[in-house]
Write a protein that holds these residues in place. Structure first.
Motif, PDB file in Angstrom:
ATOM      1  N   GLN A  26      28.548  47.676  35.413  1.00 22.10           N
ATOM      2  CA  GLN A  26      28.205  46.406  34.771  1.00 22.10           C
ATOM      3  C   GLN A  26      29.205  45.313  35.157  1.00 22.10           C
ATOM      4  O   GLN A  26      28.834  44.151  35.332  1.00 22.10           O
ATOM      5  CB  GLN A  26      28.189  46.579  33.253  1.00 22.10           C
ATOM      6  N   ALA A  27      30.484  45.691  35.281  1.00 22.97           N
ATOM      7  CA  ALA A  27      31.493  44.722  35.683  1.00 22.97           C
ATOM      8  C   ALA A  27      31.246  44.234  37.109  1.00 22.97           C
ATOM      9  O   ALA A  27      31.404  43.042  37.412  1.00 22.97           O
ATOM     10  CB  ALA A  27      32.886  45.349  35.576  1.00 22.97           C
ATOM     11  N   ALA A  28      30.836  45.147  37.989  1.00 19.30           N
ATOM     12  CA  ALA A  28      30.536  44.776  39.368  1.00 19.30           C
ATOM     13  C   ALA A  28      29.348  43.821  39.421  1.00 19.30           C
ATOM     14  O   ALA A  28      29.337  42.844  40.190  1.00 19.30           O
ATOM     15  CB  ALA A  28      30.264  46.024  40.200  1.00 19.30           C
ATOM     16  N   ILE A  29      28.342  44.090  38.588  1.00 17.76           N
ATOM     17  CA  ILE A  29      27.172  43.206  38.525  1.00 17.76           C
ATOM     18  C   ILE A  29      27.591  41.825  38.026  1.00 17.76           C
ATOM     19  O   ILE A  29      27.158  40.792  38.556  1.00 17.76           O
ATOM     20  CB  ILE A  29      26.090  43.814  37.615  1.00 17.76           C
ATOM     21  N   GLN A  30      28.440  41.807  36.983  1.00 15.85           N
ATOM     22  CA  GLN A  30      28.926  40.547  36.428  1.00 15.85           C
ATOM     23  C   GLN A  30      29.672  39.730  37.502  1.00 15.85           C
ATOM     24  O   GLN A  30      29.470  38.522  37.630  1.00 15.85           O
ATOM     25  CB  GLN A  30      29.860  40.836  35.243  1.00 15.85           C
ATOM     26  N   GLY A  31      30.534  40.412  38.269  1.00 21.76           N
ATOM     27  CA  GLY A  31      31.248  39.721  39.332  1.00 21.76           C
ATOM     28  C   GLY A  31      30.331  39.186  40.399  1.00 21.76           C
ATOM     29  O   GLY A  31      30.501  38.071  40.915  1.00 21.76           O
ATOM     30  N   SER A  32      29.307  39.965  40.734  1.00 24.26           N
ATOM     31  CA  SER A  32      28.349  39.536  41.745  1.00 24.26           C
ATOM     32  C   SER A  32      27.525  38.345  41.287  1.00 24.26           C
ATOM     33  O   SER A  32      27.247  37.432  42.053  1.00 24.26           O
ATOM     34  CB  SER A  32      27.487  40.725  42.094  1.00 24.26           C
ATOM     35  N   VAL A  33      27.157  38.319  39.983  1.00 22.71           N
ATOM     36  CA  VAL A  33      26.412  37.178  39.432  1.00 22.71           C
ATOM     37  C   VAL A  33      27.263  35.909  39.515  1.00 22.71           C
ATOM     38  O   VAL A  33      26.753  34.809  39.777  1.00 22.71           O
ATOM     39  CB  VAL A  33      26.012  37.457  37.958  1.00 22.71           C
ATOM     40  N   ARG A  34      28.567  36.046  39.307  1.00 19.43           N
ATOM     41  CA  ARG A  34      29.467  34.893  39.384  1.00 19.43           C
ATOM     42  C   ARG A  34      29.741  34.478  40.826  1.00 19.43           C
ATOM     43  O   ARG A  34      30.318  33.416  41.074  1.00 19.43           O
ATOM     44  CB  ARG A  34      30.805  35.219  38.709  1.00 19.43           C
ATOM     45  N   GLY A  35      29.357  35.335  41.767  1.00 19.07           N
ATOM     46  CA  GLY A  35      29.639  35.036  43.165  1.00 19.07           C
ATOM     47  C   GLY A  35      31.083  35.274  43.530  1.00 19.07           C
ATOM     48  O   GLY A  35      31.608  34.691  44.484  1.00 19.07           O
ATOM     49  N   ALA A  36      31.761  36.147  42.754  1.00 18.06           N
ATOM     50  CA  ALA A  36      33.176  36.409  42.973  1.00 18.06           C
ATOM     51  C   ALA A  36      33.378  37.390  44.128  1.00 18.06           C
ATOM     52  O   ALA A  36      32.488  38.173  44.465  1.00 18.06           O
ATOM     53  CB  ALA A  36      33.810  36.958  41.704  1.00 18.06           C
ATOM     54  N   GLU A  37      34.571  37.361  44.699  1.00 17.07           N
ATOM     55  CA  GLU A  37      34.896  38.262  45.804  1.00 17.07           C
ATOM     56  C   GLU A  37      35.268  39.653  45.307  1.00 17.07           C
ATOM     57  O   GLU A  37      35.152  40.633  46.046  1.00 17.07           O
ATOM     58  CB  GLU A  37      36.063  37.695  46.620  1.00 17.07           C
ATOM     59  N   PHE A  38      35.736  39.724  44.049  1.00 17.69           N
ATOM     60  CA  PHE A  38      36.155  41.028  43.520  1.00 17.69           C
ATOM     61  C   PHE A  38      35.999  41.051  42.002  1.00 17.69           C
ATOM     62  O   PHE A  38      35.819  40.015  41.358  1.00 17.69           O
ATOM     63  CB  PHE A  38      37.601  41.350  43.910  1.00 17.69           C
ATOM     64  N   VAL A  39      36.031  42.255  41.461  1.00 20.53           N
ATOM     65  CA  VAL A  39      35.915  42.466  40.013  1.00 20.53           C
ATOM     66  C   VAL A  39      37.242  42.121  39.347  1.00 20.53           C
ATOM     67  O   VAL A  39      38.302  42.571  39.793  1.00 20.53           O
ATOM     68  CB  VAL A  39      35.532  43.927  39.698  1.00 20.53           C
ATOM     69  N   THR A  40      37.193  41.336  38.281  1.00 19.21           N
ATOM     70  CA  THR A  40      38.406  40.918  37.580  1.00 19.21           C
ATOM     71  C   THR A  40      38.530  41.642  36.238  1.00 19.21           C
ATOM     72  O   THR A  40      37.609  42.335  35.787  1.00 19.21           O
ATOM     73  CB  THR A  40      38.380  39.403  37.323  1.00 19.21           C
ATOM     74  N   GLN A  41      39.675  41.433  35.598  1.00 20.87           N
ATOM     75  CA  GLN A  41      39.914  41.985  34.262  1.00 20.87           C
ATOM     76  C   GLN A  41      38.875  41.464  33.279  1.00 20.87           C
ATOM     77  O   GLN A  41      38.372  42.191  32.429  1.00 20.87           O
ATOM     78  CB  GLN A  41      41.317  41.603  33.786  1.00 20.87           C
ATOM     79  N   GLY A  42      38.541  40.183  33.411  1.00 20.40           N
ATOM     80  CA  GLY A  42      37.543  39.583  32.528  1.00 20.40           C
ATOM     81  C   GLY A  42      36.173  40.217  32.682  1.00 20.40           C
ATOM     82  O   GLY A  42      35.442  40.385  31.696  1.00 20.40           O
ATOM     83  N   ASP A  43      35.794  40.566  33.916  1.00 20.89           N
ATOM     84  CA  ASP A  43      34.507  41.230  34.149  1.00 20.89           C
ATOM     85  C   ASP A  43      34.453  42.576  33.427  1.00 20.89           C
ATOM     86  O   ASP A  43      33.430  42.939  32.826  1.00 20.89           O
ATOM     87  CB  ASP A  43      34.277  41.451  35.646  1.00 20.89           C
ATOM     88  N   LEU A  44      35.557  43.311  33.486  1.00 19.51           N
ATOM     89  CA  LEU A  44      35.610  44.617  32.831  1.00 19.51           C
ATOM     90  C   LEU A  44      35.543  44.471  31.312  1.00 19.51           C
ATOM     91  O   LEU A  44      34.867  45.257  30.639  1.00 19.51           O
ATOM     92  CB  LEU A  44      36.882  45.358  33.238  1.00 19.51           C
ATOM     93  N   GLU A  45      36.223  43.471  30.770  1.00 22.85           N
ATOM     94  CA  GLU A  45      36.190  43.252  29.322  1.00 22.85           C
ATOM     95  C   GLU A  45      34.785  42.863  28.864  1.00 22.85           C
ATOM     96  O   GLU A  45      34.305  43.331  27.827  1.00 22.85           O
ATOM     97  CB  GLU A  45      37.198  42.172  28.933  1.00 22.85           C
TER      98      GLU A  45
END
Length: 245
Positions: A95-114
């Motif tokens: 789910q964190a990886a999906i969240q990062g991808s939706v944001r267009g981020a280069e990598f998964v962050t602490q915020g994505d995991l939370e």
């Protein structure tokens, strides 16, 4: 016929075939007595929920498969995910990886995991829910009440997050960091949980008055009642019960 043949194999009549039968269940109490009698399943292994170190290792295993922030700290997440299974933790990373991808981020962050953990525990954000300013104010004071009581109550856990973003059936929430995986909670810790549970209603009473309290404390009351009943009926923590015994 299949079941009968399985039972025959478990009885070991054909030892030369070197057949090992392995079974797994989440509900051992519901298994038929004929299946679990002595001589059939000789070795029973209990697999508990992952402890702190296991959660840390499981998270690291799955996070190694996705591109992550180099400064990512797994330790706080391992602490806060008490009670989650290995499958839950795998889903959290996904789910964190999906969240990062939706944001267009280069990598998964602490915020994505939370955010992924919040989604798993409480459900997705209810973006379509429109709350009046008065409702937001009540929810904010309610959650602040939980947080303040926790801060000043000995035996309470460290606060992880306080939020008034509606998720699932909750309009707000205060979540906590356990210092470690507890094998048995003390009476002081349980009394602290009861105090914190009452903090939201107490804040509403102080700020808005007795006649303006809301039903927002419903889940708090339910949880506190269950804990109090367990303390008295199951753990013998009532002075009156001890005196009777």
């Amino acid at each position: 016929m299949t079941l009968n043949q399985l039972l025959v194999e478990l009885d070991g009549y054909k030892e030369n075939e070197e057949v090992i039968v392995i079974g797994a269940t989440n509900f051992p109490e519901s298994l038929d007595k004929a299946l679990v009698r002595p001589g059939r399943f000789d070795l029973k292994i209990n697999v508990p929920m992952p402890d702190l170190k296991a959660r840390h290792d499981i998270l690291k295993l799955y996070l190694d498969k996705v591109k992550c922030d180099p400064n990512l700290d797994i330790e706080p997440l391992a602490r806060s995910t008490l009670g989650l299974t290995g499958a839950d933790l795998a889903n959290l990373v996904n789910q964190a990886a999906i969240q990062g991808s939706v944001r267009g981020a280069e990598f998964v962050t602490q915020g994505d995991l939370e955010m992924a953990e919040d989604k798993i525990r409480m459900g997705p954000e209810r973006r379509s829910l429109e709350l009046r300013e008065k409702n937001k104010e009540v929810i904010a004071y309610h959650e602040a009440g939980h947080a303040l009581v926790s801060l000043y109550t000995e035996g309470s856990m460290e606060i992880r997050k306080a939020t008034i973003i509606p998720r699932g059936g909750a309009l707000g929430m205060v979540s906590f960091f356990p210092e470690r995986d507890e094998l048995g909670y003390t009476k002081k810790q349980m009394l602290a949980q009861l105090d914190v549970a009452m903090g939201g209603r107490a804040a509403e009473q102080i700020i808005f008055g007795d006649k303006e309290v809301t039903a927002g404390a419903s889940s708090d009351m339910k949880g506190a009642t269950g804990l109090a009943m367990s303390m008295v009926a199951h753990f013998g923590m009532s002075e009156k019960v001890i005196n009777i015994l």
